[in-house]
Scaffold this active site. Structure first.
Site, short mmCIF file in Angstrom:
data_model
loop_
_atom_site.label_atom_id
_atom_site.label_comp_id
_atom_site.label_asym_id
_atom_site.label_seq_id
_atom_site.Cartn_x
_atom_site.Cartn_y
_atom_site.Cartn_z
CE LYS A 164 3.29 36.94 -27.50
NZ LYS A 164 3.69 37.42 -28.83
CE1 TYR A 188 4.99 37.71 -24.42
CE2 TYR A 188 4.63 35.73 -23.10
CZ TYR A 188 5.06 36.33 -24.27
OH TYR A 188 5.53 35.56 -25.30
N1 LIG Z 1 10.88 32.09 -26.60
C1 LIG Z 1 9.77 31.59 -26.05
O1 LIG Z 1 9.82 30.74 -25.13
C2 LIG Z 1 8.43 32.05 -26.56
C3 LIG Z 1 7.30 31.33 -26.14
C4 LIG Z 1 6.06 31.72 -26.59
C5 LIG Z 1 5.93 32.79 -27.46
N2 LIG Z 1 7.05 33.49 -27.84
C6 LIG Z 1 6.85 34.59 -28.79
O2 LIG Z 1 7.59 34.30 -29.96
C7 LIG Z 1 7.86 35.51 -30.65
C8 LIG Z 1 9.32 35.55 -31.07
O3 LIG Z 1 10.10 35.70 -29.90
P1 LIG Z 1 11.48 34.92 -29.66
O4 LIG Z 1 11.25 33.96 -28.56
O5 LIG Z 1 12.05 34.43 -30.94
O6 LIG Z 1 12.37 36.09 -29.03
P2 LIG Z 1 13.31 37.16 -29.71
O7 LIG Z 1 14.51 36.47 -30.22
O8 LIG Z 1 13.49 38.23 -28.69
O9 LIG Z 1 12.48 37.73 -30.94
C9 LIG Z 1 11.64 38.85 -30.88
C10 LIG Z 1 11.84 39.65 -32.14
O10 LIG Z 1 10.86 40.68 -32.24
C11 LIG Z 1 11.48 41.88 -32.64
N3 LIG Z 1 10.69 42.99 -32.12
C12 LIG Z 1 10.28 43.15 -30.84
N4 LIG Z 1 9.59 44.30 -30.72
C13 LIG Z 1 9.54 44.86 -31.95
C14 LIG Z 1 9.00 46.07 -32.45
N5 LIG Z 1 8.35 46.95 -31.66
N6 LIG Z 1 9.13 46.34 -33.77
C15 LIG Z 1 9.79 45.48 -34.58
N7 LIG Z 1 10.35 44.34 -34.15
C16 LIG Z 1 10.24 44.03 -32.84
C17 LIG Z 1 12.89 41.80 -32.04
O11 LIG Z 1 13.83 42.55 -32.77
P3 LIG Z 1 14.31 44.03 -32.30
O12 LIG Z 1 14.53 43.95 -30.82
O13 LIG Z 1 15.54 44.28 -33.08
O14 LIG Z 1 13.19 44.92 -32.69
C18 LIG Z 1 13.21 40.32 -32.17
O15 LIG Z 1 13.84 40.03 -33.40
C19 LIG Z 1 7.45 36.65 -29.70
O16 LIG Z 1 6.20 37.15 -30.09
C20 LIG Z 1 7.35 35.96 -28.36
O17 LIG Z 1 6.47 36.62 -27.49
C21 LIG Z 1 8.29 33.13 -27.42
#
Ligand SMILES: NC(=O)c1ccc[n+]([C@@H]2O[C@H](COP(=O)([O-])OP(=O)(O)OC[C@H]3O[C@@H](n4cnc5c(N)ncnc54)[C@H](OP(=O)(O)O)[C@@H]3O)[C@@H](O)[C@H]2O)c1
Length: 248
Positions: free
Chosen positions: A155, A151
């Site tokens: 990134k 992961y």
């Molecule tokens: N939460 C944290 O602590 C954190 C920290 C650092 C970075 N991030 C990054 O922030 C971003 C947003 O994540 P989040 O934390 O808000 O989690 P999240 O709520 O799980 O959001 C991820 C979103 O991406 C969509 N998605 C995933 N794979 C996809 C695909 N193949 N095609 C289209 N849509 C896709 C998902 O929708 P579907 O499942 O419906 O497709 C979901 O809406 C991600 O890139 C994550 O790696 C998160």
């Protein structure tokens, strides 16, 4: 005419907060994701919250070139130009495995889910970005700096990709940047994975002694998507409460 902003993964978590912020500023926003029911519900919620009908949605698996191509064509149908592209979709598949075939599959899934989701849509929309003035933003992670298996590696790959693309598009007046969030627990990302011990351990090492919120990440994206950031390109903006300090 309102700007057109595309937010991938906009139905949940950080992406939904970004869509909310941009729609609140008057942009026409299209959120993308794989689950139609989640997208439809989020668009309805955001339209109600902003008291406007600015948020639409499209179902797409962004790891699939055929689906991405069709989605991109639909988004620019009628000669539309894309003002803001926020590549937020992503997630974590990694885990330990002592079987190499399983390990290969996990690494591929993290690469597909975090890198291809960003690269394919950006390439498909690249000819249609507003020139000058277009904004491309990708969401990476503190994991790219702290190390976290496939992961974190995926990134980190977004950073190298962003450096190259920012140089290619700079002369066209299009900026390309990354926002790297820290620990943002109020997201599906952490659903079913976060124990109290894990929460406490993380917060215990963050200088601000608290987790971040999707809205705080959205605020950074909003700046990079806005008119005041036109001379900022090729950068990583970390939003992590001081967990990792500025190194690229
Ligand atoms: N939460 C944290 O602590 C954190 C920290 C650092 C970075 N991030 C990054 O922030 C971003 C947003 O994540 P989040 O934390 O808000 O989690 P999240 O709520 O799980 O959001 C991820 C979103 O991406 C969509 N998605 C995933 N794979 C996809 C695909 N193949 N095609 C289209 N849509 C896709 C998902 O929708 P579907 O499942 O419906 O497709 C979901 O809406 C991600 O890139 C994550 O790696 C998160």
């Amino acid at each position: 005419m309102a700007r057109l902003a595309i937010v991938t993964g906009g139905a949940t978590g950080i992406g939904k907060a970004i869509a909310h912020a941009l729609a609140g500023d008057g942009d026409r926003v299209v959120i993308l994701g794989r689950r139609a029911d989640a997208l439809e519900a989020a668009a309805a919620e955001l339209n109600k919250a902003t008291d406007a009908d600015r948020v639409g949605w499209r179902q797409v698996d962004l790891t699939r070139p055929d689906q991405v191509e069709a989605t991109a064509q639909a988004l620019v149908d009628g000669g539309r130009t894309v003002d803001v592209l926020v590549n937020n979709a992503g997630g974590i598949s990694s885990g330990p495995s002592d079987r190499l075939d399983e390990l290969a599959e996990l690494w591929r899934r993290d690469f597909d889910g975090n890198v291809l989701t960003t690269v394919l849509l950006t390439e498909a929309l690249r000819p249609y970005l507003r020139r000058p003035g277009g904004r491309v933003i990708a969401i990476s992670s503190v994991a790219a700096f702290r190390g976290a298996g496939s992961y974190g590696a995926a990134k980190a790959a977004l950073h190298a990709w962003m450096y190259g693309l920012s140089a290619e598009l700079a002369a066209d007046g299009v900026t390309v940047n990354v926002v790297a969030p820290g620990f943002i627990p109020d997201t599906r990302f952490w659903d079913g994975r976060l124990t109290q011990d894990m929460y406490d351990a993380r917060v215990g090492t963050i200088p601000m002694a608290r987790a971040g919120t999707p809205e705080e990440v959205a605020a950074a994206v909003r700046y990079l998507a806005g008119p005041d950031s036109g001379y900022t390109t090729g950068q990583i903006l970390q939003v992590n409460g001081g967990w990792v300090t500025g190194r690229g």
